[in-house]
Scaffold this motif. Structure first.
Motif, PDB file in Angstrom:
ATOM      1  N   HIS A 101      10.316   3.218  -2.482  1.00 54.02           N
ATOM      2  CA  HIS A 101       9.629   3.337  -3.767  1.00 54.02           C
ATOM      3  C   HIS A 101       8.265   2.678  -3.706  1.00 54.02           C
ATOM      4  N   ASN A 102       7.304   3.313  -4.338  1.00 51.98           N
ATOM      5  CA  ASN A 102       5.900   3.005  -4.106  1.00 51.98           C
ATOM      6  C   ASN A 102       5.121   3.086  -5.412  1.00 51.98           C
ATOM      7  N   GLY A 103       3.843   2.702  -5.350  1.00 49.97           N
ATOM      8  CA  GLY A 103       2.991   2.768  -6.523  1.00 49.97           C
ATOM      9  C   GLY A 103       2.501   4.177  -6.806  1.00 49.97           C
ATOM     10  N   ARG A 104       2.200   4.440  -8.061  1.00 54.81           N
ATOM     11  CA  ARG A 104       1.731   5.774  -8.449  1.00 54.81           C
ATOM     12  C   ARG A 104       0.265   6.021  -8.090  1.00 54.81           C
ATOM     13  N   ASP A 105      -0.493   4.960  -7.874  1.00 56.46           N
ATOM     14  CA  ASP A 105      -1.932   5.109  -7.680  1.00 56.46           C
ATOM     15  C   ASP A 105      -2.320   5.556  -6.277  1.00 56.46           C
ATOM     16  N   GLU A 106      -1.384   5.463  -5.334  1.00 54.50           N
ATOM     17  CA  GLU A 106      -1.633   5.889  -3.959  1.00 54.50           C
ATOM     18  C   GLU A 106      -2.803   5.146  -3.318  1.00 54.50           C
ATOM     19  N   THR A 107      -2.903   3.848  -3.595  1.00 55.04           N
ATOM     20  CA  THR A 107      -3.935   3.024  -2.975  1.00 55.04           C
ATOM     21  C   THR A 107      -3.451   2.568  -1.611  1.00 55.04           C
ATOM     22  N   THR A 108      -4.258   2.793  -0.583  1.00 53.81           N
ATOM     23  CA  THR A 108      -3.861   2.424   0.767  1.00 53.81           C
ATOM     24  C   THR A 108      -3.935   0.915   0.969  1.00 53.81           C
ATOM     25  N   THR A 109      -3.195   0.439   1.939  1.00 49.42           N
ATOM     26  CA  THR A 109      -3.171  -0.992   2.238  1.00 49.42           C
ATOM     27  C   THR A 109      -4.560  -1.520   2.559  1.00 49.42           C
ATOM     28  N   MET A 110      -5.340  -0.742   3.308  1.00 51.60           N
ATOM     29  CA  MET A 110      -6.664  -1.203   3.724  1.00 51.60           C
ATOM     30  C   MET A 110      -7.601  -1.419   2.540  1.00 51.60           C
ATOM     31  N   VAL A 111      -7.391  -0.688   1.462  1.00 56.53           N
ATOM     32  CA  VAL A 111      -8.187  -0.873   0.243  1.00 56.53           C
ATOM     33  C   VAL A 111      -7.545  -1.916  -0.674  1.00 56.53           C
ATOM     34  N   LEU A 112      -6.226  -1.888  -0.769  1.00 53.30           N
ATOM     35  CA  LEU A 112      -5.517  -2.737  -1.724  1.00 53.30           C
ATOM     36  C   LEU A 112      -5.633  -4.225  -1.394  1.00 53.30           C
ATOM     37  N   ILE A 113      -5.480  -4.583  -0.116  1.00 54.05           N
ATOM     38  CA  ILE A 113      -5.454  -6.004   0.243  1.00 54.05           C
ATOM     39  C   ILE A 113      -6.758  -6.715  -0.115  1.00 54.05           C
ATOM     40  N   PRO A 114      -7.934  -6.235   0.316  1.00 53.98           N
ATOM     41  CA  PRO A 114      -9.156  -6.945  -0.079  1.00 53.98           C
ATOM     42  C   PRO A 114      -9.417  -6.908  -1.579  1.00 53.98           C
ATOM     43  N   ALA A 115      -8.972  -5.822  -2.240  1.00 53.82           N
ATOM     44  CA  ALA A 115      -9.170  -5.742  -3.692  1.00 53.82           C
ATOM     45  C   ALA A 115      -8.344  -6.796  -4.413  1.00 53.82           C
ATOM     46  N   VAL A 116      -7.098  -6.995  -3.977  1.00 54.50           N
ATOM     47  CA  VAL A 116      -6.248  -8.022  -4.588  1.00 54.50           C
ATOM     48  C   VAL A 116      -6.751  -9.419  -4.219  1.00 54.50           C
ATOM     49  N   LYS A 117      -7.111  -9.599  -2.952  1.00 56.17           N
ATOM     50  CA  LYS A 117      -7.591 -10.901  -2.481  1.00 56.17           C
ATOM     51  C   LYS A 117      -8.786 -11.382  -3.303  1.00 56.17           C
ATOM     52  N   GLU A 118      -9.623 -10.453  -3.690  1.00 53.32           N
ATOM     53  CA  GLU A 118     -10.828 -10.764  -4.460  1.00 53.32           C
ATOM     54  C   GLU A 118     -10.505 -11.349  -5.829  1.00 53.32           C
ATOM     55  N   LYS A 119      -9.306 -11.049  -6.347  1.00 49.32           N
ATOM     56  CA  LYS A 119      -8.984 -11.394  -7.734  1.00 49.32           C
ATOM     57  C   LYS A 119      -7.962 -12.512  -7.901  1.00 49.32           C
ATOM     58  N   ILE A 120      -7.209 -12.848  -6.863  1.00 51.46           N
ATOM     59  CA  ILE A 120      -6.145 -13.838  -7.049  1.00 51.46           C
ATOM     60  C   ILE A 120      -6.404 -15.104  -6.250  1.00 51.46           C
ATOM     61  N   GLU A 121      -5.718 -16.171  -6.641  1.00 56.29           N
ATOM     62  CA  GLU A 121      -5.856 -17.462  -5.972  1.00 56.29           C
ATOM     63  C   GLU A 121      -4.624 -17.803  -5.144  1.00 56.29           C
ATOM     64  N   ILE A 122      -3.478 -17.265  -5.497  1.00 58.26           N
ATOM     65  CA  ILE A 122      -2.228 -17.629  -4.835  1.00 58.26           C
ATOM     66  C   ILE A 122      -2.084 -16.870  -3.512  1.00 58.26           C
ATOM     67  N   PRO A 123      -1.163 -17.299  -2.631  1.00 53.69           N
ATOM     68  CA  PRO A 123      -0.993 -16.636  -1.333  1.00 53.69           C
ATOM     69  C   PRO A 123      -0.679 -15.145  -1.465  1.00 53.69           C
ATOM     70  N   LEU A 124      -1.192 -14.380  -0.499  1.00 57.36           N
ATOM     71  CA  LEU A 124      -1.081 -12.923  -0.520  1.00 57.36           C
ATOM     72  C   LEU A 124      -0.419 -12.422   0.762  1.00 57.36           C
ATOM     73  N   GLY A 165       0.791  -1.218   0.000  1.00 59.14           N
ATOM     74  CA  GLY A 165       0.000   0.000   0.000  1.00 59.14           C
ATOM     75  C   GLY A 165       0.822   1.265   0.000  1.00 59.14           C
ATOM     76  N   PHE A 166       0.139   2.359  -0.226  1.00 56.81           N
ATOM     77  CA  PHE A 166       0.703   3.699  -0.361  1.00 56.81           C
ATOM     78  C   PHE A 166       1.433   4.174   0.901  1.00 56.81           C
ATOM     79  N   GLU A 167       1.125   3.576   2.055  1.00 57.64           N
ATOM     80  CA  GLU A 167       1.764   3.985   3.306  1.00 57.64           C
ATOM     81  C   GLU A 167       3.231   3.593   3.390  1.00 57.64           C
ATOM     82  N   ALA A 168       3.643   2.654   2.548  1.00 54.16           N
ATOM     83  CA  ALA A 168       4.975   2.062   2.653  1.00 54.16           C
ATOM     84  C   ALA A 168       6.083   3.080   2.415  1.00 54.16           C
ATOM     85  N   GLY A 169       7.238   2.784   2.963  1.00 58.66           N
ATOM     86  CA  GLY A 169       8.412   3.624   2.724  1.00 58.66           C
ATOM     87  C   GLY A 169       9.095   3.262   1.425  1.00 58.66           C
TER      88      GLY A 169
END
Length: 313
Positions: free
Chosen positions: A144-167, A138-142
Motif C-alpha cells: 500500500h502506497n501514497g496516492r500522489d505517486e511521489t518518487t523517493t528521490m523527490v520525497l526525501i529531500p522535500a520532507v527533509k527540508e521541512k522537518i527536524e526529527i530523524p528521517l 516513495g511511490f516505488e515501494a511495494g
C-alpha cells in the motif's frame, strides 16, 4: 556507523526491515535485529494473540532491539496496542492512520514511535503529533502506497527540508548504493522491504519469493487507487482489475472483485494467479533468496564501496 537513527533505536546500522504483512514474522525480525539492523514484526496480518506469540518468540530469539509495525486501520487496533504494551515492546512504527491517535499513549508507556508517510503534508502532521521519527515512503515501494505517486528521490529531500526529527527513507531501496543515495538526499537511515521478502526467514510463501526474484523492470504496477493504492506484480488478479477498469467498474464492483484475504492468498499461501502479490519496483534488482543476515551485510558492504567510489569533483 553511528547517527540519529542508530542512537534512537540502539542498533548498529541505520537499516530498518519493513513490517510487511505475511512476510515479517518473528524469524525475519529477530534475524535482522541479530545482524545489527532493526527488525519489525508486521502486525497487519496478525490477530492480537498471534502477535503476542510472535513477540514472545522474537524476545527469545534476540536480545537486541526490535519493533512492531501497526497499520492503524485494523478493527482490533485497541487489543493490538495493549498487547504491545503488555509484552514490553519498545519501538512501534504506525501507518495508515492519524498519528495523533496513538502516539501519546505509546510514548507514555516508554515506547519510541515512528510514523510512515508518503508526502510532506503528512510528515508535518506526524511531527506535530510528536512522533520520534518519520519514514517517508516513495511511490516505488511495494504494498500500500501514497496516492500522489511521489518518487523517493523527490520525497526525501522535500520532507527533509521541512522537518527536524530523524528521517528514514523507504521505497526502491534494496542495495547499498540506494542506501547511500537516500542518505545523501537527507535521510538518516533506510527502511528496506522487498529485499527482505526474498530472504530465507521471511514468512511469505516460497512460490511468492521465487516470483519476486524472477520479476523484471515493469512487472509491478500501482493500482486500486480508489480503494487503497497498492503496488502488485502483474498476474491474473491484476489483469482482472485492469479489465474491470476498462469495463467502467464502480468502486463497489472493485471492492467485490478484491474480496477478502487476497494478500494472504497470494503472499502467504502462494496462489500466484488469484492472490495479491505485493512487492516494490526494486524487485527487478533482486535475483536470489538469501539469509537476512547476509542481506544486511551486503547492504553495508555495498554502501561502503559506493561511498568510497564517489568521484572527487
Amino acid at each position: 556507523m553511528q547517527n540519529r537513527i542508530t542512537t534512537l533505536f540502539g542498533v548498529e546500522y541505520p537499516i530498518v526491515q519493513a513490517g510487511m504483512i505475511w512476510a515479517s514474522g518473528w524469524r525475519l525480525t529477530s534475524a535482522v535485529s541479530n545482524a545489527g539492523g532493526l527488525g519489525l514484526i508486521g502486525a497487519g496480518s496478525m490477530y492480537p494473540e498471534v502477535l503476542r506469540d510472535h513477540i514472545r518468540k522474537c524476545q527469545q530469539a534476540t536480545d537486541r532491539p526490535f519493533g512492531v509495525n501497526v497499520p492503524m486501520l485494523y478493527p482490533d487496533i485497541n487489543e493490538i496496542m495493549n498487547v504491545i504494551v503488555e509484552m514490553g515492546v519498545k519501538i512501534v512504527f504506525t501507518s495508515a492512520g492519524n498519528p495523533k491517535t496513538w502516539t501519546s499513549f505509546l510514548q507514555e508507556n516508554g515506547i519510541t514511535v515512528v510514523h510512515v508517510v508518503s508526502s510532506v503534508k503528512f510528515a508535518l502532521k506526524a511531527q506535530e503529533a510528536g512522533v520520534d521519527a518519520i519514514v517517508a515512503e516513495g511511490f516505488e515501494a511495494g504494498g500500500h502506497n501514497g496516492r500522489d505517486e511521489t518518487t523517493t528521490m523527490v520525497l526525501i529531500p522535500a520532507v527533509k527540508e521541512k522537518i527536524e526529527i530523524p528521517l528514514i527513507a523507504a521505497g526502491g531501496i534494496g542495495t547499498g548504493r540506494a542506501m547511500l543515495a537516500a542518505m545523501v538526499l537527507g535521510a538518516d537511515g533506510v527502511q528496506v522491504g522487498s529485499r527482505f521478502v526474498a530472504s530465507h526467514e521471511a514468512s511469505s510463501h516460497e512460490l511468492f519469493k521465487q516470483k519476486v526474484i524472477e520479476a523484471s523492470e515493469g512487472d509491478t504496477q500501482l493500482t486500486l487507487k480508489e480503494l487503497a493504492p497498492v503496488r502488485l506484480i502483474k498476474n491474473k488478479f491484476y489483469h482482472d482489475v485492469q479489465n474491470a477498469y476498462a469495463n467502467g467498474a464502480s468502486i463497489q464492483q472493485l471492492k467485490e472483485l478484491l474480496g477478502r484475504a487476497r494478500a494472504k492468498k497470494g503472499m502467504f499461501e502462494g496462489d500466484l494467479e488469484e492472490g495479491e502479490l505485493e512487492i516494490g519496483q526494486v524487485s527487478a534488482l533482486i535475483h536470489d533468496i538469501k539469509p537476512a543476515a547476509q542481506i544486511v551485510e551486503d547492504l553495508i558492504h555495498e554502501f561502503t564501496l559506493a561511498k568510497e567510489g564517489i568521484p572527487k569533483f
